[in-house]
Write a protein that holds these residues in place. Structure first.
Motif: not given
Lengths: 275, 593
Positions: A23-44
């Protein structure tokens, strides 16, 4: 004893679940991969803190559990340790906040070349409006909404005549072009939410809210309503279809403008009552 | 090691003489005034707790129905979307307001504040009694809404207009929303009467020697939470009155021009976002109104059962006060995607993440209290440990949602549901249960049955974690909250349905384990071991009463005099591993020898 073991299991289990669950997020389809990266930093950062605190606690419980003759230490305070921990926590928080605010700055800065597209939410369907050949949307008002004019376009405003109206049907967008979604609601709060785009925003009657994004891949994406809007909330669905430019142009040809949808007699009648 | 003035055992000279003679309390003569219309804070506390737990059981049953629908959609015909929205609304509202707020402040506050600060009762006993009866009325109005035509409101516990008062929402154009708002208004009136009592009693009713910086953290937590509640609830009562006017008198405080199912309504010019600001100006402090008493109580549980002073007492006090103050400037982090001015995001994300620092300090200090302790894994201690795990987990996911841009994809998804259940559902309830096991011997004079308590802990702790940890990932996948069924969106896979069913089964099991808890409470009244006055060998005043359970007036002929702070556990050189707050300790001569 058992509790110390269970705490270790909680930490290990949580990490294993995170790494191996399907269970993980859906493959991204917009320019907001920055949001994904910030989320990953927060996870770590939060993951490391969680593991460290709980494992340390498990160690304390194991090491200092009651045994005959044990006596606790007497240490009311330790200013150095407390300040040290405060500073380290502050740094960790700043490490999450700084990229977060930076990306938020991008999120709310709409590029000039973004095309404006209007979404009108109502219980429980999605309607859209695209600017016509003039590239501009005409004015609109919820007071003007009726069965002939589902979006409430101001018939007296010349900019609105060529606007393309899509009532309760799919929205098409060309890939790679930034869009500014202008969000309106006819009745209650709604929220335009496409998981693959990452962005979402509430739609509030009486005001126009917005967000922007650039679709980065073609495909069909489901629109969900993310703000409770009554009993049909979960069933308020629609589709955004991201096309290549050619497909998009072909689709656009088949759509009707506001002028085409309004009969001339109706238009003049409305003009009389609402100058 | 830093020496604390208040921690030193020879401060008997600091005790000032009594300035005013004591006034004898009015002692009730009849059964009715003793047990029903009682002005004794301890009886009121039990009335508050009993009512809160009773209505909490309704919320528990509702949570089963919610999970049955989510885990096995389409199986239960009676759970229509309308019913589902009514269940989630009532579940949320009952848990946050009528259970957690009432139990922590009305229940624990009433029982513990006078005993812990060395007072005979609350300073305004009559208003205190009224507080409970108005609370009971509020609960009854809420219960009536279940039987009203159209049923209770299904607007979600946040009651966002316009939908809360419109026909597309259950109870919106019927009695549901009206009864809900009336019940909230009553609750706030009742709470204010109790809340003023708690604040004034802490400020004015402390016994001699009980300085503010000697108070147990339980009192600090409840005191600060009450001050916050007195400042935050007015925003909610204003919002409730305005919405009631919108609904009944067709005013337009929150209602702009709108069209409902093709029909133009009379409203115009109001602002739905104004309601959200008012609601969250109350709603965010509300989170801490629930959390701060839990912080305070858990500090005392950990210290007592680890036989060690709470680490960094002064820092703990300032962290409670700091969190309480800061919680008033973070409210709009609930509104990042509400359509408010996006520049608010910078401010509210910054304040929200700053508040994580004092919160983290509290966690460190709890864990450091365990360090080099003498940890007795009694049932209250187990629940305290369970609290730390769930609170750390839920607090850390708060850093996702507080960090404005990270909130955008997660907002309004099941991630939020998982987060707040972990941090303000499971965690404070762990403390409530630990606290009940801890103080039950004082309230009843008997211990609870140990094995039942342990069974209850293990099922509740492990089960709750299994419910709410995976739920974050349901939200991460993209599932919005408040969906009775998922439909066929691309992210809805078979494995997601399996996960939902698993969560539901875990929730049902945890729910049934609570029946063991209730059984234990009733069974132990008769069959528990005699507790004695101070079974945990604790330092604070409530354990030093001459009678257990304490009688009206709490203490014997003389009020206790306080000579030391609340945490003199394992003091070097002391004969036992605790020194009670009212123990003058060795005289100077004895200490010198």
């Amino acid at each position: 004893m058992t509790i110390a073991l269970v705490l270790i299991l909680v930490v290990v289990g949580s990490i294993v679940f995170h790494l191996f669950s399907p269970w993980w997020w859906t493959p991204i389809a917009s320019n907001w991969n920055y949001i994904d990266q910030t989320l990953i930093i927060t996870f770590w950062i939060t993951g490391v803190v969680f593991a460290a605190v709980i494992l340390f606690m498990a160690y304390c419980i194991f090491r200092f559990r009651h045994k005959e003759g044990r006596k606790a230490a007497y240490e009311p305070e330790n200013s150095r340790l407390e300040w040290w921990l405060t500073v380290v926590t502050g740094i960790g928080v700043a490490a999450m906040l700084a990229p977060g605010l930076y990306v938020w700055g991008q999120f709310i800065t709409v590029p000039d070349e973004a095309t404006e597209i209007e979404v009108l939410g109502q219980q429980w369907q999605w309607n859209f409006r695209l600017p016509g050949a003039d590239g501009q949307l005409g004015t609109s008002d919820n007071r003007l909404i009726d069965s002939e004019n589902p979006i409430g376009i101001n018939p007296g405003n010349p900019l609105g005549q060529d606007d393309v109206v899509i009532e309760a049907d799919d929205l098409h967008l060309p890939v790679g072009k930034p869009v500014k979604m202008l969000l309106r609601s006819a009745d209650v709060l709604h929220d335009f939410y496409v998981p693959e785009f990452r962005a979402k925003m509430d739609m509030v009657p009486g005001m126009v809210t917005y967000f922007w994004f650039t679709p980065t891949r073609t495909g069909t994406f489901e629109i969900l309503c993310a703000e409770l809007c009554g009993t049909g909330h979960a069933f308020m669905r629609g589709f955004v279809i991201v096309d290549t430019q050619e497909d998009y142009d072909a689709w656009l040809q088949e759509q009707s403008t506001f002028a085409q949808l309004s009969t001339p007699t109706k238009l003049s009648a409305v003009d009389d009552t609402r100058p | 090691m830093v020496n604390m003035v208040d921690a030193s055992p020879q401060v008997a000279e600091n005790i000032s003489a009594a300035e005013v003679p004591e006034v004898e309390l009015y002692h009730p003569k009849s059964y009715w005034t003793k047990y029903i219309f009682s002005q004794d804070a301890k009886v009121i506390a039990i009335q508050y707790s009993g009512t809160a737990i009773a209505i909490g059981l309704v919320a528990l049953v509702l949570s089963w129905l919610i999970r049955l629908q989510l885990g096995f959609p389409g199986t239960f015909d009676f759970i229509t979307p309308e019913a589902y929205y009514q269940f989630i609304t009532m579940h949320g509202m009952i848990m946050v307001v009528y259970l957690l707020t009432a139990l922590f402040l009305g229940g624990f506050g009433n029982y513990l504040i006078p005993l812990m600060v060395g007072a005979r009762d609350m300073v305004f006993p009559y208003a205190n009694m009224l507080s409970f009866w108005i609370y009971l009325l509020a609960v009854l109005v809420l219960v009536v809404s279940f039987f009203a035509p159209g049923g209770p409101t299904g607007a979600g516990w946040t009651l966002y207009p316009p939908q809360a008062i419109m026909s597309g929402t259950p109870g919106g154009q019927q009695m549901g929303i009206i009864l809900m708002l009336v019940s909230l208004i009553l609750f706030i009136i009742g709470f204010t009467m109790g809340g003023l009592n708690y604040v004034v009693t802490v400020l004015q009713g402390r016994t001699r020697g009980m300085t503010l910086m000697r108070m147990p953290l339980t009192v600090w937590g409840i005191f600060t939470a009450t001050v916050m509640a007195l400042l935050a609830f007015p925003a909610l009562i204003v919002a409730a009155v305005m919405m009631l006017f919108d609904r009944l008198l067709s005013t337009s405080f929150f209602m702009p021009a709108l069209v409902e199912f093709g029909e133009q309504l009379e409203y115009g010019g109001g602002s739905p976002i104004l309601f959200q600001h008012l609601f969250w100006f109350f709603g965010h402090p509300e989170v801490y109104i629930v959390a701060l008493p839990a912080f305070g109580i858990v500090s005392d549980l950990i210290s007592t059962h680890a036989r060690k002073n709470i680490f960094g007492y002064r820092m703990m006090v300032w962290a409670i006060v700091g969190i309480g103050a800061m919680s008033f400037i973070v409210w709009a982090h609930h509104m990042y995607v509400s359509g408010m001015d996006p520049y608010f995001g910078f401010f509210f994300a910054t304040t929200t993440l700053i508040i994580a620092v004092p919160t983290a300090i509290k966690v460190y200090n709890w864990v450091l209290t365990l360090w080099r302790g003498d940890i007795h894994l009694n049932v209250p201690m187990l629940f305290a440990i369970g609290f730390i795990v769930t609170f750390v987990n839920g607090g850390l996911t708060g850093l996702f949602l507080g960090n404005v841009v990270v909130d955008v994809p997660l907002s309004d998804t099941m991630f939020v549901v998982a987060h707040f259940h972990m941090v303000m559902g499971v965690a404070p309830i762990m403390v409530i249960m630990g606290a009940i096991y801890h103080w039950y011997p004082k309230v009843t004079g008997r211990m609870t049955i140990d094995w039942m308590g342990r069974f209850h802990f293990w099922v509740t702790f492990v089960g709750s974690y299994l419910i709410f940890f995976p739920m974050h990932y349901v939200g991460l996948v993209g599932v919005p909250r408040r969906y009775p069924e998922l439909g066929d969106a691309t992210f809805v896979t078979d494995s997601l349905h399996t996960l939902n069913a698993f969560i539901s089964v875990a929730a049902l099991i945890v729910g049934f384990a609570q029946l063991v808890f209730l059984f234990n409470l009733f069974w132990s009244l008769r069959h528990g071991k005699e507790a004695g006055g101070n079974p945990w060998r604790a330092t604070t005043l409530e354990w030093q009463t001459s009678e257990t359970p304490p009688i009206h007036g709490n203490f014997g002929k003389e009020l206790p005099i306080v000579y030391r702070w609340s945490y003199d556990y394992s003091v070097p050189g002391a004969p036992e591993d605790f020194i009670a707050q009212n123990d003058p300790g060795p005289t100077k001569e004895e200490a010198a020898r």
